[in-house]
Write a protein that holds these residues in place. Structure first.
Motif, mmCIF file in Angstrom:
data_model
loop_
_atom_site.group_PDB
_atom_site.id
_atom_site.type_symbol
_atom_site.label_atom_id
_atom_site.label_comp_id
_atom_site.label_asym_id
_atom_site.label_seq_id
_atom_site.Cartn_x
_atom_site.Cartn_y
_atom_site.Cartn_z
ATOM 1 N N ASN A 1 1.053 -1.227 0.049
ATOM 2 C CA ASN A 1 0.036 -0.009 0.135
ATOM 3 C C ASN A 1 0.964 1.464 0.036
ATOM 4 O O ASN A 1 2.011 1.260 0.144
ATOM 5 C CB ASN A 1 -0.990 0.080 1.359
ATOM 6 N N ILE A 2 0.202 2.311 -0.364
ATOM 7 C CA ILE A 2 1.171 3.551 -0.582
ATOM 8 C C ILE A 2 -0.052 4.851 -0.266
ATOM 9 O O ILE A 2 -1.225 4.582 -0.349
ATOM 10 C CB ILE A 2 1.537 3.681 -1.965
ATOM 11 N N GLN A 3 0.375 5.769 0.047
ATOM 12 C CA GLN A 3 -0.476 7.123 0.164
ATOM 13 C C GLN A 3 -0.108 8.156 -0.864
ATOM 14 O O GLN A 3 1.026 8.431 -0.884
ATOM 15 C CB GLN A 3 -0.211 7.780 1.459
ATOM 16 N N LEU A 4 -1.240 8.471 -1.550
ATOM 17 C CA LEU A 4 -0.948 9.482 -2.500
ATOM 18 C C LEU A 4 -1.733 10.596 -2.000
ATOM 19 O O LEU A 4 -2.647 10.821 -1.594
ATOM 20 C CB LEU A 4 -1.550 9.212 -3.842
ATOM 21 N N SER A 5 -1.038 12.052 -2.528
ATOM 22 C CA SER A 5 -1.774 13.215 -2.024
ATOM 23 C C SER A 5 -2.289 13.904 -3.276
ATOM 24 O O SER A 5 -1.509 14.216 -4.264
ATOM 25 C CB SER A 5 -0.491 14.049 -1.588
ATOM 26 N N ILE A 6 -3.486 13.872 -3.499
ATOM 27 C CA ILE A 6 -4.078 14.244 -4.623
ATOM 28 C C ILE A 6 -5.341 15.296 -4.049
ATOM 29 O O ILE A 6 -6.489 14.782 -3.500
ATOM 30 C CB ILE A 6 -5.001 13.144 -5.479
ATOM 31 N N ASP A 7 -5.048 16.498 -4.121
ATOM 32 C CA ASP A 7 -5.967 17.703 -3.803
ATOM 33 C C ASP A 7 -7.368 17.810 -4.437
ATOM 34 O O ASP A 7 -8.110 18.082 -3.786
ATOM 35 C CB ASP A 7 -5.042 18.949 -3.404
ATOM 36 N N SER A 8 -7.116 17.536 -5.599
ATOM 37 C CA SER A 8 -8.280 17.797 -6.380
ATOM 38 C C SER A 8 -7.934 17.107 -7.985
ATOM 39 O O SER A 8 -6.902 16.895 -8.243
ATOM 40 C CB SER A 8 -8.248 19.348 -7.015
ATOM 41 N N VAL B 1 -4.107 2.030 -2.130
ATOM 42 C CA VAL B 1 -3.590 3.393 -1.979
ATOM 43 C C VAL B 1 -4.887 4.035 -1.250
ATOM 44 O O VAL B 1 -5.946 3.904 -1.358
ATOM 45 C CB VAL B 1 -3.991 4.079 -3.723
ATOM 46 N N ALA B 2 -4.106 4.685 -0.204
ATOM 47 C CA ALA B 2 -4.958 5.807 0.720
ATOM 48 C C ALA B 2 -4.596 7.158 -0.084
ATOM 49 O O ALA B 2 -3.511 7.491 -0.362
ATOM 50 C CB ALA B 2 -4.535 5.675 1.927
ATOM 51 N N VAL B 3 -5.489 7.970 -0.267
ATOM 52 C CA VAL B 3 -5.560 9.335 -0.678
ATOM 53 C C VAL B 3 -5.571 10.534 0.277
ATOM 54 O O VAL B 3 -6.662 10.445 0.965
ATOM 55 C CB VAL B 3 -6.493 9.504 -2.054
ATOM 56 N N ARG B 4 -4.744 11.209 0.484
ATOM 57 C CA ARG B 4 -5.029 12.428 1.424
ATOM 58 C C ARG B 4 -5.148 13.659 0.379
ATOM 59 O O ARG B 4 -4.608 13.983 -0.767
ATOM 60 C CB ARG B 4 -3.648 12.623 2.115
ATOM 61 N N SER B 5 -6.173 14.557 0.886
ATOM 62 C CA SER B 5 -6.638 15.583 -0.046
ATOM 63 C C SER B 5 -6.722 16.683 0.937
ATOM 64 O O SER B 5 -7.587 16.790 1.805
ATOM 65 C CB SER B 5 -7.941 15.445 -0.668
ATOM 66 N N VAL B 6 -6.020 17.732 0.721
ATOM 67 C CA VAL B 6 -5.899 19.144 1.459
ATOM 68 C C VAL B 6 -6.713 20.124 1.101
ATOM 69 O O VAL B 6 -6.878 20.408 -0.290
ATOM 70 C CB VAL B 6 -4.358 19.534 1.516
#
Length: 524
Positions: free
Chosen positions: A274-281, A315-320
């Protein structure tokens, strides 16, 4: 030996008295085992209970099923008792063997372990001398997977621990966690970035990083992680990741970097699950305003997500959330696109944090809009296969809230349980302290982990005295200074964020005696 007969107050946990909790499905004919997510570890004179290396237990376990990020001292007699649950014998057989060997009453044995079987929350249980010890949730579980745990205490000198243990100690004799900040280089230039990102003239040599991994492994440290900058912009990331896997360290890889087919193949080869992606939009205009990226960035990021999907990597996604993407349409569009991928298991939206290095008033959203977005996310979560969450934003606390919440705050673990390694090898408290001179504990290009941990500087910082506090700080005259600083501690990072670098000796803003923050620390 110092004795503490009062129930231990836990770090940000409400732990129940184990005498009043009973496992409804306890079966004396069932084979139980100490949850493989946990392990016993020597801390010189004490035995501690902590998380096991992630690679040593099932990667499929659910995060909500275990207690994470803890280091709790346990009475050595209880460690010996639980060492009987190796996953080989039934509860009845374990009771007969243990009681026959140690002369313990069988009823007392069952009463001691019963609350620890499939316990839904952390609990407190008494040892045989009246002291109390915390136990994490789901501590003893049915051995349906066929685990065997025959060597849980093999590296622990139990006779020595029985003679010298001190459950009231706070700072570990041997650190339990280390985070390696590999670089300050990023694929984006986020307007909300909270990181200090100087150019590193003399990075820690890669061979020395490998030596640190070996040292951490030999010290029995279960928690070794990575940070940045961006992981995939570190030139030795493949070799570093391979070496970490050799030592059973499973770092959380978080990236904004558009992943190529070659990169995904390497991740799969290294058995990254698994991995974390930062996709804000999923809107190009919004991303260009928030991340300072070009028009092709979004397409390349989504291509990388498709490759991860095909490779079977979760994938876990973090969105700011900032004022540039805080509309319901943007939120819904992001959820629609991300949930179209089978491998996206979690989408976490979080308001942009305060940054000491960026003008925060330029990117914050506002409370009313964030509340509306949280409601949308909660509604979407009801029908989504992927978990969708929306983090609470920071807000000022009333004096009453601070009085109530401060005794139950999370422990400040920097220089207590672990440390953070900056890209040049300097060791500090945590990632938010960066190169603040007060918090530098040592230099791991010249010192071993234990030389740094036992150094005069590190111990002096742990024993930071009230005499060293400046007159303008409310801590100077606080009659609970020793109890606070040598207990759960004061969050140095919150103090610096709220009052500035020069006021590191102020109480954090969650303290009842804290002053009003001098910075725009909270989201307006």
């Amino acid at each position: 030996m110092k004795k503490n007969t009062q129930p231990l107050k836990r770090e940000n946990e409400k732990i129940a008295d184990g005498r009043h909790l009973f496992a409804s499905k306890m079966d004396i004919h069932q084979v139980y085992v100490v949850n493989p997510a946990y392990k016993f570890k020597s801390d010189w004179n004490n035995v501690v209970l902590t998380n096991n290396n992630p690679a040593r237990y099932s990667a499929a376990r659910q995060r909500n099923d275990i207690t994470e990020g803890f280091v709790w001292r346990i009475h050595p007699n209880l460690a010996v008792l639980f060492d009987s649950f190796k996953g080989i014998y039934t509860l009845e057989e374990v009771a007969e063997i243990f009681c026959g060997q140690y002369g313990m009453d069988k009823t007392q044995f069952i009463d001691t372990v019963k609350p620890c079987i499939c316990n839904e929350e952390p609990i407190m249980i008494p040892a045989d001398d009246g002291q109390w010890c915390p136990i994490p949730k789901n501590f003893l579980i049915p051995n349906t997977a066929g685990f065997t745990r025959e060597y849980m205490l093999v590296d622990i000198d139990i006779p020595f621990a029985r003679q010298h243990f001190d459950l009231s100690e706070v700072r570990l004799r041997v650190p339990n966690s280390m985070t390696l900040m590999l670089n300050t280089t990023c694929a984006t230039d986020c307007i909300y970035c909270y990181a200090d990102r100087p150019v590193i003239r003399k990075p820690i040599p890669f061979p020395r990083l490998l030596e640190l991994l070996k040292e951490a492994y030999l010290l029995g440290m279960p928690n070794v992680d990575v940070d940045g900058g961006d992981f995939f912009l570190y030139p030795h990331w493949q070799n570093l990741l391979a070496e970490m896997r050799n030592y059973d360290f499973v770092p959380l890889i978080s990236t904004k970097y558009p992943l190529s087919e070659k990169t995904v193949e390497e991740l799969k080869y290294l058995n990254i699950k698994n991995i974390q992606l930062s996709i804000d939009s999923v809107d190009n205009d919004e991303l260009q305003q928030m991340l300072r990226v070009d028009n092709s960035y979004l397409e390349r990021v989504l291509d990388g997500l498709r490759l991860l999907d095909e490779a079977g990597i979760e994938v876990a996604v973090r969105s700011v959330i900032t004022r540039y993407n805080d509309t319901e349409q943007s939120l819904n569009n992001t959820i629609d696109v991300l949930t179209s991928f089978r491998n996206v298991t979690h989408i976490g939206f979080t308001p942009a944090e305060f940054s000491r290095f960026k003008p925060s008033d330029s990117y914050f959203s506002n409370r009313s809009q964030l509340a509306r977005l949280r409601a949308v996310a909660e509604e979407r979560n009801r029908d989504s296969v992927a978990e969708i969450s929306f983090a609470e934003c920071e807000e000022p606390l009333s004096v009453a809230q601070r009085v109530e919440g401060f005794p139950n705050r999370r422990i400040c673990a920097g220089n207590v349980h672990g440390f953070f390694v900056l890209p040049d090898g300097k060791a500090t408290y945590c990632e938010r302290m960066y190169w603040h001179p007060f918090f530098i504990l040592g230099d791991l290009t010249r010192q071993s982990i234990m030389e740094m941990w036992d150094s005069k500087r590190a111990l002096t910082r742990w024993n930071f005295s009230q005499k060293e506090v400046r007159d303008e700080s409310p801590c100077k005259t606080c009659d609970e200074f020793e109890k606070c600083r040598r207990g759960l501690g004061n969050c140095w990072r919150l103090a610096v964020d709220a009052y500035g670098d020069e006021n590191y000796d102020y109480p954090a803003p969650n303290c009842p005696k804290a002053l009003s923050p001098s910075t725009d620390y909270y989201i307006p």
